[in-house]
Design an enzyme around this catalytic site. Sequence first.
Site, PDB file in Angstrom:
ATOM      1  N   SER A  32       0.794  -1.224   0.000  1.00 36.21           N
ATOM      2  CA  SER A  32       0.000   0.000   0.000  1.00 36.21           C
ATOM      3  C   SER A  32       0.828   1.277   0.000  1.00 36.21           C
ATOM      4  CB  SER A  32      -0.955   0.014   1.201  1.00 36.21           C
ATOM      5  OG  SER A  32      -2.085  -0.793   0.943  1.00 36.21           O
TER       6      SER A  32
ATOM      7  N   LYS B 167       0.140   3.684  -2.742  1.00 35.18           N
ATOM      8  CA  LYS B 167      -0.890   4.722  -2.676  1.00 35.18           C
ATOM      9  C   LYS B 167      -0.298   6.124  -2.522  1.00 35.18           C
ATOM     10  CE  LYS B 167      -4.603   1.772  -0.825  1.00 35.18           C
ATOM     11  NZ  LYS B 167      -3.986   0.505  -0.412  1.00 35.18           N
TER      12      LYS B 167
ATOM     13  N   SER C 134      -6.542   3.584   3.956  1.00 34.75           N
ATOM     14  CA  SER C 134      -5.814   2.731   3.007  1.00 34.75           C
ATOM     15  C   SER C 134      -6.774   1.947   2.119  1.00 34.75           C
ATOM     16  CB  SER C 134      -4.866   1.773   3.733  1.00 34.75           C
ATOM     17  OG  SER C 134      -3.887   1.267   2.847  1.00 34.75           O
TER      18      SER C 134
END
Length: 382
Positions: A57, A60, A119
């Site tokens: 993640s 991101k 997230s």
Amino acid sequence: MKKYLAALATSVLLVTSAVAQTIPAPTIAAKSWLLLDMTSGQIIASQDPNARVEPASLTKIMTAYVTFQAIRDKKLTLDQKVNVSVKAWKVDSSSSKMFIDPATPVSINDLLYGLMVQSGNDAAVALAEAVAGDEGTFVTLMNREAQRMGLTNTHFANPHGLPSPDNYSTAQDLSVLAKHVIKDFPDFYKIDSVKSFTYNKITQPNRNRLLWLDPTVDGMKTGHTEAAGYCMIASAKRPNGTNGDRRLISVVLGTASDGARTAESQKLLNWGFQNFDTVKLYSKGQVIDNPEIWKGSLNKVKIGFTQDVLVTVPKGVAQKMKPQLERKDPLVAPLAENTRVGSVKMVVDGKPLLELPVVTLEPVGQASIFGRAIDSVRLWLK
């Protein structure tokens, strides 16, 4: 300017090497890690910083960056509401989500909080579609930005970081990406410090536990997949004596648990703040010498630095540093502005700690034919 910055980067490598020999790096239980002093731009310490890893993640962060650009360029607005596609809604149901719904349009602002605080992988897809029309085109924008930033060991395959062999990065590249977000979009970066966010009547906490444990930490992002392990990029800003504030960015990749990534990130940040100082050596445009120039329209030329020069050194070293200017004499016109004409070596106890490129701060044209002839004779007799 690019050549000057490249030369300055070389000096940073010299500093890093010297630092590594002075202060032993901490033992960090991670596959790879890095500590960057954003104030000076120096990597203080690292382990396997160029090892290719799955960023999970942490991907991101680039998704957010590209979205921030779109808002800056007025292609989107924060209060603009967009429809939620089935693709965004159905993104891996076992992964992190902010729980958007195709029946309810959602604002770009909420999607950004859902992306960075919760997230949400669904938020990542929705933002990609809002910015670029479809996920594939958005990924192209992500990789274009990675190339522009010089992230030579990074490639993105999607906007959320779910496992893909074509989604990879390194601790070094991720530190550069983090630095760009903080520097280029400081107002949007504040999202990363939010401890929880509620959407669709569901409140989720930020997974960056350091936000509760260390009040100087104000970001940035966590990540986890089975292959990547538990990862975290953390940033903290603390007072730097009379030199204002100082910001460190830690990148910790491939730890064994959520608790481990938190503890190791905290350890790394504390070690950097406790053992090093960042000092300003010279100011942008500061004239450090005014040497003679030959065959020029001026008799002397101002030399110095085109940027503020800040360096990170072990505590107690700054007071011991002594500058030694070395010039590439004779200096002969014409000389363009920002031409490297020497260097300043900072010496500690007779040993060089770092070397800084010195450039001309003004252009110097050629003298007349008569003047050049006289200086030719003078140089021959010199």
